[in-house]
Scaffold this active site. Structure first.
Site, mmCIF file in Angstrom:
data_model
loop_
_atom_site.group_PDB
_atom_site.id
_atom_site.type_symbol
_atom_site.label_atom_id
_atom_site.label_comp_id
_atom_site.label_asym_id
_atom_site.label_seq_id
_atom_site.Cartn_x
_atom_site.Cartn_y
_atom_site.Cartn_z
ATOM 1 N N ASP A 31 8.698 23.448 -27.655
ATOM 2 C CA ASP A 31 8.715 22.333 -26.709
ATOM 3 C C ASP A 31 9.320 22.918 -25.437
ATOM 4 O O ASP A 31 10.533 23.142 -25.365
ATOM 5 C CB ASP A 31 9.590 21.209 -27.286
ATOM 6 C CG ASP A 31 9.920 20.133 -26.259
ATOM 7 O OD1 ASP A 31 9.352 20.152 -25.155
ATOM 8 O OD2 ASP A 31 10.758 19.255 -26.577
ATOM 9 N N LYS A 76 9.252 23.554 -14.694
ATOM 10 C CA LYS A 76 8.059 22.887 -15.239
ATOM 11 C C LYS A 76 7.389 21.963 -14.212
ATOM 12 O O LYS A 76 6.171 21.765 -14.249
ATOM 13 C CB LYS A 76 8.472 22.082 -16.466
ATOM 14 C CG LYS A 76 7.323 21.473 -17.248
ATOM 15 C CD LYS A 76 7.854 20.862 -18.522
ATOM 16 C CE LYS A 76 6.804 20.139 -19.306
ATOM 17 N NZ LYS A 76 7.398 19.590 -20.552
ATOM 18 N N GLU A 107 2.613 16.627 -25.805
ATOM 19 C CA GLU A 107 3.945 16.274 -26.335
ATOM 20 C C GLU A 107 3.933 15.001 -27.190
ATOM 21 O O GLU A 107 4.489 15.006 -28.292
ATOM 22 C CB GLU A 107 4.953 16.150 -25.186
ATOM 23 C CG GLU A 107 5.283 17.518 -24.580
ATOM 24 C CD GLU A 107 5.866 17.443 -23.177
ATOM 25 O OE1 GLU A 107 6.133 16.321 -22.678
ATOM 26 O OE2 GLU A 107 6.060 18.504 -22.566
ATOM 27 N N ASP A 151 9.353 8.656 -23.935
ATOM 28 C CA ASP A 151 10.036 9.943 -23.812
ATOM 29 C C ASP A 151 10.909 9.962 -22.559
ATOM 30 O O ASP A 151 10.398 10.074 -21.442
ATOM 31 C CB ASP A 151 8.960 11.052 -23.760
ATOM 32 C CG ASP A 151 9.561 12.447 -23.624
ATOM 33 O OD1 ASP A 151 10.796 12.581 -23.528
ATOM 34 O OD2 ASP A 151 8.764 13.412 -23.610
#
Ligand code: AMP
Length: 349
Positions: A10, A72, A151, A173
């Site tokens: 992850d 990211k 994800e 999330d």
């Protein structure tokens, strides 16, 4: 010869996690050199050019300008990252590769064998360029990326939901820097993302910042001193995150910052209490920002909350009781929290 291991990574905006499947079929998260399951997605370079990673890099982030955070957010773009101490520019793929390479390395040391293959997760809304760049980052790190998976899909897999049929689920999330809501439709062992929404600039860091601002004001009120130096800010941030985490369990916590600054009559220290009620009051505007994306995802998926079979919470910030309550209130479902929220995505991968 040891059996080949494919690791599941992850690769998060603020934290990353790596897991593998044991010979007995159990999935295990591999601890980093500090013994922790999650590793800050931070890379830094000291003035002499030495690279530091993870926890150590996060701890000096405020004081070292050659610290790269949240890379990211840039993956898949042509932006360059300048590292002063090396007088060199890096692509987002190259920086991401340094995070992956650090994780690959500690995974290899932990498992006592070399690793050459990985599954890496990406947000459901990532486009082709972002997915491709993530794959390239893996390759630079010496990993063959056998699969890039979404994800929320990985989270659903960690919950074993691939065994369900014709269900719609919501994956909520809330991490350190980003917020994603996804609605998935589960078919026969397949997952289709039918809607995504979120806020790319909302996460646990914002909750920490509210405590930092409050601490600054408290110290100014008590000592008439505005603390702005980088060392003090780094310590405020650490104390704020710790207090926030405490308040997920406790109704009150003590923050103590010995020798946090120099006053007119010598060094000053701070010690004070922060209650959960005060924390909620300081952060209610942040909690409110979670609501609209949930509504948008449901409306884009053309469903009502009552059509959802399950609600899964992932990301470390979903440990905050106020977040759990809000999701419950908005979806009418008791959120499923049986898999560790910061580990679910990696476990699924
Ligand atoms: P992630 O990126 O999913 O690892 O989430 C990281 C965020 O979760 C950071 O902002 C952490 O401070 C936050 N976090 C981790 N544990 C807790 C906790 N027990 N209560 C509140 N926030 C937490």
């Amino acid at each position: 010869m040891a059996k080949e291991i494919i690791i599941g990574i992850d690769l998060g905006t603020t934290n990353s996690v790596v897991s593998y499947r044991q010979a007995d079929g159990q999935i295990k998260v591999i601890p980093n050199p500090e013994g922790k399951p999650t590793t800050p997605s931070v890379v830094a370079f000291k003035p002499d050019g030495e690279q530091i990673n993870g926890e150590a890099a996060k701890r000096q982030a405020v004081t070292n300008p050659d610290t790269v955070l949240s890379i990211k957010r840039k993956i898949g773009s042509s932006e360059k990252i300048r590292i002063q101490s090396l007088k060199k520019d890096f692509t987002p793929e190259e920086i991401s590769a340094k995070i992956l390479s650090y994780m690959k390395d500690y995974a290899e040391k932990n498992l006592g064998q070399s690793i050459s293959k990985a599954v890496i997760t990406v947000p459901a809304y990532f486009n082709d360029a972002q997915r491709q760049a993530t794959k390239v980052a893996g390759e630079i790190a010496g990993l063959e990326v056998v699969r890039i998976i979404n994800e929320p899909t990985a989270a659903a897999l960690a919950y074993g939901l691939d065994k369900e049929h014709n269900e719609k689920i919501l994956v909520f999330d809330l991490g350190g820097g980003t917020f994603d809501v996804s609605i998935l439709e589960i078919g026969d062992g397949t997952f289709e993302v039918i809607a995504t929404a979120g806020d790319n600039h909302l996460g646990g860091d914002d909750w920490d910042n509210e405590i930092v601002e409050w601490l600054k004001k408290e110290i100014e009120r008590e000592h008439g001193l505005k603390l702005t130096d980088k060392m003090a800010i780094q310590r405020f941030r650490e104390a704020a995150e710790k207090a926030k985490i405490d308040l997920s369990q406790l109704l009150e916590t003590t923050i103590s910052l010995p020798f946090i600054g120099m006053g007119a009559s010598g060094p000053i220290s701070y010690e004070g209490k922060l209650t959960r009620a005060k924390f909620l009051d300081l952060t209610k505007h942040l909690l409110a920002r979670v609501e609209e994306p949930i509504r948008r995802a449901l409306s884009d998926a053309k469903i009502k909350a009552s059509d959802l079979e399950q609600v899964i919470l992932i990301g470390g910030s979903t440990r905050m009781p106020a977040v759990q309550e809000l999701v419950k209130k908005m979806t009418g479902k008791n959120p499923n929290l049986s898999v560790n929220p910061d580990e679910a995505v990696s476990i699924g991968a």
